[in-house]
Design a protein around this motif. Structure first.
Motif, PDB file in Angstrom:
ATOM      1  N   MET A 142       0.972  -1.268  -0.081  1.00  0.00           N
ATOM      2  CA  MET A 142       0.131   0.118   0.047  1.00  0.00           C
ATOM      3  C   MET A 142       0.814   1.248  -0.036  1.00  0.00           C
ATOM      4  SD  MET A 142      -2.729  -1.305   2.964  1.00  0.00           S
ATOM      5  CE  MET A 142      -3.507  -2.748   3.208  1.00  0.00           C
ATOM      6  N   PRO A 143       2.212   1.446  -0.015  1.00  0.00           N
ATOM      7  CA  PRO A 143       2.875   2.542   0.266  1.00  0.00           C
ATOM      8  C   PRO A 143       2.544   3.739  -0.728  1.00  0.00           C
ATOM      9  CG  PRO A 143       4.509   0.688  -0.353  1.00  0.00           C
ATOM     10  CD  PRO A 143       3.178   0.089  -0.038  1.00  0.00           C
ATOM     11  N   VAL A 144       2.458   3.239  -2.338  1.00  0.00           N
ATOM     12  CA  VAL A 144       2.277   4.357  -3.008  1.00  0.00           C
ATOM     13  C   VAL A 144       1.030   5.139  -3.024  1.00  0.00           C
ATOM     14  CG1 VAL A 144       2.100   4.893  -5.617  1.00  0.00           C
ATOM     15  CG2 VAL A 144       3.762   3.261  -4.644  1.00  0.00           C
ATOM     16  N   ALA A 145      -0.168   4.343  -2.527  1.00  0.00           N
ATOM     17  CA  ALA A 145      -1.463   4.848  -2.101  1.00  0.00           C
ATOM     18  C   ALA A 145      -1.502   5.748  -1.174  1.00  0.00           C
ATOM     19  CB  ALA A 145      -2.507   3.623  -2.084  1.00  0.00           C
ATOM     20  N   CYS A 146      -0.659   4.957  -0.020  1.00  0.00           N
ATOM     21  CA  CYS A 146      -0.573   6.033   1.180  1.00  0.00           C
ATOM     22  C   CYS A 146       0.063   7.410   0.768  1.00  0.00           C
ATOM     23  CB  CYS A 146       0.158   5.439   2.441  1.00  0.00           C
ATOM     24  SG  CYS A 146      -0.793   4.211   2.985  1.00  0.00           S
ATOM     25  N   LEU A 147       1.187   7.109   0.042  1.00  0.00           N
ATOM     26  CA  LEU A 147       2.027   8.428  -0.022  1.00  0.00           C
ATOM     27  C   LEU A 147       1.055   9.500  -1.071  1.00  0.00           C
ATOM     28  CD1 LEU A 147       5.373   7.084  -0.917  1.00  0.00           C
ATOM     29  CD2 LEU A 147       5.001   8.623   0.828  1.00  0.00           C
ATOM     30  N   CYS A 148      -0.069   8.986  -1.838  1.00  0.00           N
ATOM     31  CA  CYS A 148      -0.791   9.670  -2.551  1.00  0.00           C
ATOM     32  C   CYS A 148      -2.180  10.203  -1.732  1.00  0.00           C
ATOM     33  CB  CYS A 148      -1.245   9.082  -3.856  1.00  0.00           C
ATOM     34  SG  CYS A 148       0.227   9.053  -4.866  1.00  0.00           S
ATOM     35  N   GLY A 149      -2.089   9.974  -0.703  1.00  0.00           N
ATOM     36  CA  GLY A 149      -3.301  10.428   0.443  1.00  0.00           C
ATOM     37  C   GLY A 149      -4.622   9.413   0.356  1.00  0.00           C
ATOM     38  N   ILE A 150      -4.072   8.070  -0.045  1.00  0.00           N
ATOM     39  CA  ILE A 150      -5.339   7.108   0.025  1.00  0.00           C
ATOM     40  C   ILE A 150      -4.605   6.157   1.009  1.00  0.00           C
ATOM     41  CG2 ILE A 150      -6.572   5.566  -1.173  1.00  0.00           C
ATOM     42  CD1 ILE A 150      -5.542   6.981  -3.833  1.00  0.00           C
ATOM     43  N   GLY A 151      -5.503   6.305   2.311  1.00  0.00           N
ATOM     44  CA  GLY A 151      -4.716   5.257   3.286  1.00  0.00           C
ATOM     45  C   GLY A 151      -5.364   5.941   4.699  1.00  0.00           C
ATOM     46  N   PRO A 152      -5.018   5.205   5.723  1.00  0.00           N
ATOM     47  CA  PRO A 152      -5.290   5.524   6.925  1.00  0.00           C
ATOM     48  C   PRO A 152      -4.207   7.011   7.265  1.00  0.00           C
ATOM     49  CG  PRO A 152      -3.630   3.658   7.283  1.00  0.00           C
ATOM     50  CD  PRO A 152      -4.024   3.935   5.816  1.00  0.00           C
ATOM     51  N   ALA A 153      -5.088   7.916   8.078  1.00  0.00           N
ATOM     52  CA  ALA A 153      -4.686   9.272   8.287  1.00  0.00           C
ATOM     53  C   ALA A 153      -3.127   9.144   9.020  1.00  0.00           C
ATOM     54  CB  ALA A 153      -5.553   9.959   9.141  1.00  0.00           C
ATOM     55  N   GLU A 154      -3.060   8.145   9.923  1.00  0.00           N
ATOM     56  CA  GLU A 154      -1.613   8.046  10.558  1.00  0.00           C
ATOM     57  C   GLU A 154      -0.534   8.025   9.661  1.00  0.00           C
ATOM     58  OE1 GLU A 154      -4.734   6.341  11.001  1.00  0.00           O
ATOM     59  OE2 GLU A 154      -4.110   4.794  12.706  1.00  0.00           O
ATOM     60  N   LEU A 155      -0.932   7.420   8.604  1.00  0.00           N
ATOM     61  CA  LEU A 155       0.321   7.091   7.435  1.00  0.00           C
ATOM     62  C   LEU A 155       0.323   8.273   6.465  1.00  0.00           C
ATOM     63  CD1 LEU A 155       0.035   3.288   7.128  1.00  0.00           C
ATOM     64  CD2 LEU A 155       1.794   4.854   8.464  1.00  0.00           C
ATOM     65  N   THR A 156      -1.012   8.696   5.928  1.00  0.00           N
ATOM     66  CA  THR A 156      -0.938   9.505   4.877  1.00  0.00           C
ATOM     67  C   THR A 156      -0.503  10.915   5.344  1.00  0.00           C
ATOM     68  OG1 THR A 156      -3.176  10.253   5.303  1.00  0.00           O
ATOM     69  CG2 THR A 156      -2.905   8.577   3.608  1.00  0.00           C
ATOM     70  N   GLY A 157      -0.572  11.189   6.673  1.00  0.00           N
ATOM     71  CA  GLY A 157      -0.095  12.717   7.074  1.00  0.00           C
ATOM     72  C   GLY A 157       1.054  12.625   7.845  1.00  0.00           C
ATOM     73  N   LEU A 158       1.978  11.620   7.740  1.00  0.00           N
ATOM     74  CA  LEU A 158       3.159  11.539   8.486  1.00  0.00           C
ATOM     75  C   LEU A 158       4.051  12.925   8.433  1.00  0.00           C
ATOM     76  CD1 LEU A 158       4.956   8.193   7.891  1.00  0.00           C
ATOM     77  CD2 LEU A 158       4.493   9.232  10.023  1.00  0.00           C
ATOM     78  N   SER A 159       4.141  13.495   7.357  1.00  0.00           N
ATOM     79  CA  SER A 159       4.876  14.885   7.224  1.00  0.00           C
ATOM     80  C   SER A 159       4.092  15.961   7.775  1.00  0.00           C
ATOM     81  CB  SER A 159       5.368  14.947   5.756  1.00  0.00           C
ATOM     82  OG  SER A 159       3.892  15.289   5.124  1.00  0.00           O
ATOM     83  N   GLY A 160       3.197  15.989   8.461  1.00  0.00           N
ATOM     84  CA  GLY A 160       2.106  17.112   9.048  1.00  0.00           C
ATOM     85  C   GLY A 160       1.218  17.527   7.884  1.00  0.00           C
ATOM     86  N   HIS A 161       1.315  17.056   6.707  1.00  0.00           N
ATOM     87  CA  HIS A 161       0.427  17.500   5.834  1.00  0.00           C
ATOM     88  C   HIS A 161       0.003  16.279   4.422  1.00  0.00           C
ATOM     89  CE1 HIS A 161       2.454  19.637   2.572  1.00  0.00           C
ATOM     90  NE2 HIS A 161       3.106  20.273   3.535  1.00  0.00           N
ATOM     91  N   ALA A 162      -1.196  15.936   4.192  1.00  0.00           N
ATOM     92  CA  ALA A 162      -1.619  15.019   3.600  1.00  0.00           C
ATOM     93  C   ALA A 162      -2.112  15.481   2.161  1.00  0.00           C
ATOM     94  CB  ALA A 162      -2.453  14.027   3.980  1.00  0.00           C
ATOM     95  N   PRO A 163      -2.137  15.135   1.142  1.00  0.00           N
ATOM     96  CA  PRO A 163      -1.116  13.698   0.738  1.00  0.00           C
ATOM     97  C   PRO A 163       0.376  14.498   0.863  1.00  0.00           C
ATOM     98  CG  PRO A 163      -1.846  14.576  -1.339  1.00  0.00           C
ATOM     99  CD  PRO A 163      -2.533  15.663  -0.197  1.00  0.00           C
ATOM    100  N   ALA A 164       1.187  13.297   1.025  1.00  0.00           N
ATOM    101  CA  ALA A 164       2.586  13.686   1.007  1.00  0.00           C
ATOM    102  C   ALA A 164       3.015  14.161  -0.323  1.00  0.00           C
ATOM    103  CB  ALA A 164       3.602  12.431   1.517  1.00  0.00           C
TER     104      ALA A 164
END
Ligand code: DIR
Ligand code: MN
Ligand code: MN
Ligand code: MN
Length: 301
Positions: A142-164
């Motif tokens: 799932m990492p590419v989806a998470c990096l594009c803002g599709i996934g759980p908020a704890e992972l999509t927002g790691l950098s402080g704002h989603a999508p990464a």
């Protein structure tokens, strides 16, 4: 440029145990010394720490979500720190879920420095699954989806704002396994996929020219190298082999053409699983290819 090696010994995102032994296998295959022989300065930061693999079934579509968040928080912090200090971080994985943390940090760094990001995703898989589409719940899918803002908020927002980041920065190379629900996701996000059929038809050279088009100057090139990208006949040491991958020469050309851009500024080496390997051959092959990524060639040095 100084290189920082960051060990991320985890297999919490994968469906098989063993990728947690990847960092040590890469060290045993002499990664640091081989890079130093190329004239590079290398600092081994040792391993990051995080929770052990609880080996539980998925909950709400995700397996080990809390543990994945904990590991990726550590990865994010470490990578961001190395980039701020002007060093080139290399992640020694570890399963591919760690790319959520590393690329979130790279994207954040690019945003702050006014640089443009390009990610080359070398993999048999597109890693664009969601809780609904995944057949396994394994977050390494799932990492590419998470990096594009599709996934759980704890992972999509790691950098402080989603999508990464956004789908247009990614270039997939070597794809030959996409899950049914995932196919629809990949198409609707309009991701640029260079699958094995495309490599068969036009050759690795043309494919790399396409994937690297527009790369120069102000671009930060991140390479996320899933070792299952390679054909299993040369790289058996991974948990999820898929037949029909690039052979040794095709993989070398891919790495050499990336090196020629001079733009690579961060790297993940992931999914290496010594439990499936024989005499560390897959780790040695990965190190050999990483030497090419850093410019080793037949006639010059
Ligand atoms: C499969 C396997 N697509 C999944 N994925 C990966 O579980 O989502 N294997 N990335 O390396
Ligand atoms: Mn911003
Ligand atoms: Mn893969
Ligand atoms: Mn992967």
């Amino acid at each position: 440029k100084t290189i920082s090696l960051i060990g991320v010994p985890t297999d919490i995102g994968a469906g098989h145990r063993g990728a947690a032994m990847g960092p040590e296998a890469l060290r045993v295959a002499n990664l640091a010394a081989k890079l130093e022989r190329r004239g590079l300065k290398v600092i081994d930061r040792g391993n990051l720490h995080g929770p052990l693999n609880p080996w539980q079934p998925p909950e709400h579509g995700y397996r080990h979500l809390d543990e994945v968040v904990a590991w990726n928080t550590a990865v994010y912090t470490a990578v961001h720190q190395e980039l701020q200090a002007g060093r080139l971080p290399i992640m020694l994985g570890g399963d591919h879920c760690l790319a959520i943390g590393s690329i979130s940090a790279v994207a954040r760094h690019c945003h702050d420095e006014g640089k443009q990001l390009r990610v080359l995703w070398l993999d048999a898989h597109t890693d664009f699954n969601t809780a609904q589409a995944t057949p396994t719940g394994n977050i390494h899918g799932m990492p590419v989806a998470c990096l594009c803002g599709i996934g759980p908020a704890e992972l999509t927002g790691l950098s402080g704002h989603a999508p990464a980041t956004t789908p247009d920065v990614f270039r997939y190379i070597g794809i030959r396994s996409v899950d049914e629900g995932e196919k629809r996701m990949v198409r609707s996000a309009d991701l640029q996929v260079h699958d094995m059929r495309h490599i068969d038809e036009v050759g690795m050279k043309r494919v790399m020219e396409e994937a690297l088009a527009g790369i120069e100057g102000n671009i930060h090139l991140h390479v996320s190298f899933d070792v299952d990208f390679l054909d299993p006949s040369i790289a058996p040491g991974v948990g999820t082999t898929v037949r029909g991958g690039p052979n040794y020469r095709e993989a070398q050309l891919c790495m050499e053409m990336i090196a020629d851009t001079g733009c690579m500024a961060s790297l993940d080496i992931v999914e290496l699983n010594p439990a499936f390997d024989k005499r560390n051959q897959t780790a040695k092959l990965a190190v050999d290819l990483v030497e090419s990524l850093f410019g080793k060639s037949t006639l010059i040095r």
